[in-house]
Design an enzyme around this catalytic site. Structure first.
Site, PDB file in Angstrom:
ATOM      1  N   GLU A 119     -16.840  12.819  90.961  1.00  0.00           N
ATOM      2  CA  GLU A 119     -17.603  13.983  90.425  1.00  0.00           C
ATOM      3  C   GLU A 119     -16.162  14.887  90.415  1.00  0.00           C
ATOM      4  O   GLU A 119     -15.792  15.219  91.471  1.00  0.00           O
ATOM      5  CB  GLU A 119     -18.800  14.373  91.262  1.00  0.00           C
ATOM      6  N   ASP A 165     -20.796   8.150  82.236  1.00  0.00           N
ATOM      7  CA  ASP A 165     -21.757   8.991  81.925  1.00  0.00           C
ATOM      8  C   ASP A 165     -21.266  10.421  81.624  1.00  0.00           C
ATOM      9  O   ASP A 165     -21.644  11.331  82.457  1.00  0.00           O
ATOM     10  CB  ASP A 165     -22.984   9.083  82.865  1.00  0.00           C
TER      11      ASP A 165
END
Length: 281
Positions: A119, A165
């Site tokens: 992330e 994604d």
């Protein structure tokens, strides 16, 4: 980067994406040998559906909220709903939190599997660390998800899945995604890759498809869920998953699962499902 997935958590696109994700992992874990799972844009892991961000559009009510009130029959939908219920705080009437792909994936993965969540936003990465259960073999990395492909592929397990994604905040995100798929499959030709993309009126996804057809890549499966007509001018019309090297007969299984999901999430019957091979073997 200003994107926050909390605006859209639990909406129809999340449901579609996570149904497919868990269906892939269920099939990969049928073999006893360990897997490697890499989530390149993992997010914070758990989303408050009653927060100010999520309440702006209440998109979850047309996604997980509607599915929670139904009783799906398809086994892949049942498995997804059970995983979502197990990982999210909810009342008997509605979900109060919704788990993202990291927590949902861990419900399908085993102790012998190795997992890396990447992330880019430090605050979101810290939130993900807090949301994850204590478990060996699971890492949270703060960094560039696309760059992680170079660092982690090919994995020593030589079996597994890469989920890509991205937020689609950048104008050239589809270009970056195609580049990542080419690079990842060059380094790990037999890996399974699942890439999510938005379906909007602008048609960027169609140019993405056309470019992939000329890329030389093989075994690319499209699993698209259109909540409304694809030519609707109103924002997000559909959700796409492009799967490279899909498990055997995933297309057949998803035809049944997404067909039922369409009936549940598009009761006005304006939506549709598209399942086809963009490129075959």
């Amino acid at each position: 980067m200003n994107y926050r997935h909390a605006f859209h958590a639990g909406n129809f696109a999340d449901v579609h994406k996570h149904v497919v994700l868990l269906a892939i992992l269920a099939r990969l874990t049928r073999k006893p040998t360990p897997l490697f799972f890499l989530d390149t844009h993992a997010g914070r892991g758990l989303y408050d559906l009653h927060s100010e961000d999520a309440s702006r559009g209440d998109e979850w009510r047309e996604g997980i909220g509607r599915l929670h009130e139904a009783q799906p029959a398809n086994p892949d939908l049942v498995a997804y709903l059970q995983a979502a219920s197990a990982t999210s705080e909810k009342t008997s009437r509605q979900f109060r939190q919704y788990a993202g792909s990291p927590l949902l994936a861990l419900t399908a993965l085993r102790a012998t599997d190795r997992v890396v969540f990447v992330e880019q936003q430090p605050q979101e990465a810290r939130a993900l660390e807090r949301a994850l259960p204590r478990r060996r073999g699971v890492s949270v990395i703060t960094g560039d998800g696309y760059a992680s492909l170079k660092g982690y592929l090919p994995p020593k397990e030589n079996r597994g899945l890469v989920l890509i994604d991205p937020p689609y905040e950048a104008a050239d995100e589809f270009v970056a995604l195609e580049k990542a798929l080419r690079f990842g499959l060059e380094r790990w030709p037999n890996g399974v890759f699942a890439a999510w993309y938005p379906i909007k009126l602008d048609g960027d996804y169609r140019r993405f498809h056309a470019s992939l057809q000329q890329s030389g890549l093989r075994k690319l499966l499209l699993l698209e869920f259109h909540a409304k007509p694809v030519d609707s001018p109103m924002g997000l019309n559909g959700s796409g998953m492009l799967i490279a090297n899909p498990p055997w007969q995933l297309d057949t299984a998803m035809r049944e699962a997404l067909g039922e999901l369409l009936q549940l999430l598009s009761p006005d019957k304006t939506g549709s499902v598209r399942i086809e091979w963009l490129v075959g073997e």
